[in-house]
Design a protein around this motif. Structure first.
Motif, PDB file in Angstrom:
ATOM      1  N   LEU A 110      35.372  -3.691 -21.606  1.00 34.21           N
ATOM      2  CA  LEU A 110      34.245  -4.093 -22.533  1.00 34.21           C
ATOM      3  C   LEU A 110      34.600  -5.439 -22.865  1.00 34.21           C
ATOM      4  O   LEU A 110      34.157  -5.856 -23.776  1.00 34.21           O
ATOM      5  N   SER A 111      35.240  -6.156 -22.087  1.00 34.75           N
ATOM      6  CA  SER A 111      35.623  -7.200 -22.367  1.00 34.75           C
ATOM      7  C   SER A 111      34.636  -8.280 -22.506  1.00 34.75           C
ATOM      8  O   SER A 111      33.775  -8.204 -21.623  1.00 34.75           O
ATOM      9  N   GLU A 112      34.526  -9.019 -23.765  1.00 36.54           N
ATOM     10  CA  GLU A 112      33.286 -10.108 -23.890  1.00 36.54           C
ATOM     11  C   GLU A 112      32.040  -9.400 -23.789  1.00 36.54           C
ATOM     12  O   GLU A 112      30.851  -9.983 -23.625  1.00 36.54           O
ATOM     13  N   ALA A 113      32.047  -7.939 -23.916  1.00 35.64           N
ATOM     14  CA  ALA A 113      30.598  -7.198 -24.065  1.00 35.64           C
ATOM     15  C   ALA A 113      29.847  -7.593 -25.436  1.00 35.64           C
ATOM     16  O   ALA A 113      30.903  -7.552 -26.541  1.00 35.64           O
ATOM     17  N   GLU A 114      28.716  -7.591 -25.548  1.00 37.60           N
ATOM     18  CA  GLU A 114      27.884  -7.848 -26.703  1.00 37.60           C
ATOM     19  C   GLU A 114      27.355  -6.495 -27.111  1.00 37.60           C
ATOM     20  O   GLU A 114      26.322  -5.818 -26.419  1.00 37.60           O
TER      21      GLU A 114
ATOM     22  N   ARG B  16      23.318  -4.710 -26.880  1.00 38.26           N
ATOM     23  CA  ARG B  16      22.809  -4.653 -28.033  1.00 38.26           C
ATOM     24  C   ARG B  16      22.011  -3.534 -28.296  1.00 38.26           C
ATOM     25  O   ARG B  16      20.959  -3.551 -27.647  1.00 38.26           O
ATOM     26  N   GLY B  17      21.904  -2.716 -29.539  1.00 38.50           N
ATOM     27  CA  GLY B  17      20.934  -1.752 -29.713  1.00 38.50           C
ATOM     28  C   GLY B  17      21.048  -0.528 -28.788  1.00 38.50           C
ATOM     29  O   GLY B  17      20.282   0.552 -28.971  1.00 38.50           O
ATOM     30  N   ALA B  18      21.973  -0.586 -27.837  1.00 35.33           N
ATOM     31  CA  ALA B  18      22.146   0.675 -26.779  1.00 35.33           C
ATOM     32  C   ALA B  18      22.600   1.957 -27.857  1.00 35.33           C
ATOM     33  O   ALA B  18      23.580   1.812 -28.630  1.00 35.33           O
ATOM     34  N   ASN B  19      22.241   2.908 -27.135  1.00 28.63           N
ATOM     35  CA  ASN B  19      22.495   4.340 -27.838  1.00 28.63           C
ATOM     36  C   ASN B  19      23.802   4.762 -26.914  1.00 28.63           C
ATOM     37  O   ASN B  19      23.483   5.355 -25.765  1.00 28.63           O
ATOM     38  N   LEU B  20      25.036   4.911 -27.423  1.00 27.04           N
ATOM     39  CA  LEU B  20      26.175   5.300 -26.653  1.00 27.04           C
ATOM     40  C   LEU B  20      26.766   6.498 -27.519  1.00 27.04           C
ATOM     41  O   LEU B  20      28.049   6.791 -27.270  1.00 27.04           O
ATOM     42  N   LEU B  21      25.976   7.431 -28.102  1.00 28.56           N
ATOM     43  CA  LEU B  21      26.320   8.302 -28.791  1.00 28.56           C
ATOM     44  C   LEU B  21      27.168   9.368 -28.002  1.00 28.56           C
ATOM     45  O   LEU B  21      26.569   9.676 -26.907  1.00 28.56           O
TER      46      LEU B  21
END
Length: 182
Positions: A117-121, A103-108
């Motif tokens: 990314l299964s079941e990732a929030e 949540r709110g992570a910057n993956l630019l």
């Protein structure tokens, strides 16, 4: 544990840092590939430009960590806390991020090729320009995530795409959002 102690132990052949307290440690540019950080606290750590390929971060706390430009290819980040983490241009190819909290992570511009990314929030995450080709997104939540220019070519979003079989398990998605007109 401070950065010097960790780097000295690693140089001496130690790879097991399970549960280590590395809060706000500065390991910028270090080579720590293959280390075991299960359940470690790396919140606020500077891991930018660090080689963390093949590391195990399962259930670790990486809240607000700076991992920009880092190499996490093939790492295990299952059930990891990456809330607010900076992963700009990070290499996450083939990384296991199942049940991770992004949540709110910057993956630019991050490379998530073939990542799990299964079941990732990922609500509120910035995935602008990210490479999600062939990524497993089954039951993940990308509500309110920024996905402009992200590449989802051949990304897997249903159990059918993964197995070729129709699954009747009730709800197919852990994160349910109810919306509609009243």
């Amino acid at each position: 544990m401070d950065a010097n102690k960790l780097l000295n132990l690693y140089a001496a052949g130690e790879r097991d840092f399970v549960g280590a307290n590395l809060h706000q440690v500065n390991l910028c540019g270090a080579d720590l590939r293959g280390a075991n950080f299960v359940e470690a606290d790396l919140s606020g750590a500077d891991l930018s430009q660090t080689n963390l390929s093949g590391c195990n971060f399962s259930r670790a706390n990486l809240t607000d960590a700076d991992i920009s430009g880092g190499n996490l290819s093939g790492a295990n980040l299952s059930e990891v806390n990456l809330i607010g983490a900076d992963l700009i241009k990070a290499n996450l190819e083939g990384t296991n991020l199942s049940r991770a909290d992004l949540r709110g992570a910057n993956l630019l511009l991050a490379n998530l090729l073939k990542a799990n990314l299964s079941e990732a929030e990922m609500s509120g995450a910035d995935l602008t320009g990210a490479n999600l080709k062939k990524a497993n997104l089954i039951a993940s939540n990308i509500n309110e995530a920024e996905i402009s220019n992200a590449d989802f070519t051949k990304a897997i979003v249903t159990e059918y795409e993964m197995t070729g079989k129709v699954m009747h398990l009730g709800l197919s998605h852990k994160w349910v959002t109810w919306a509609g007109c009243y």
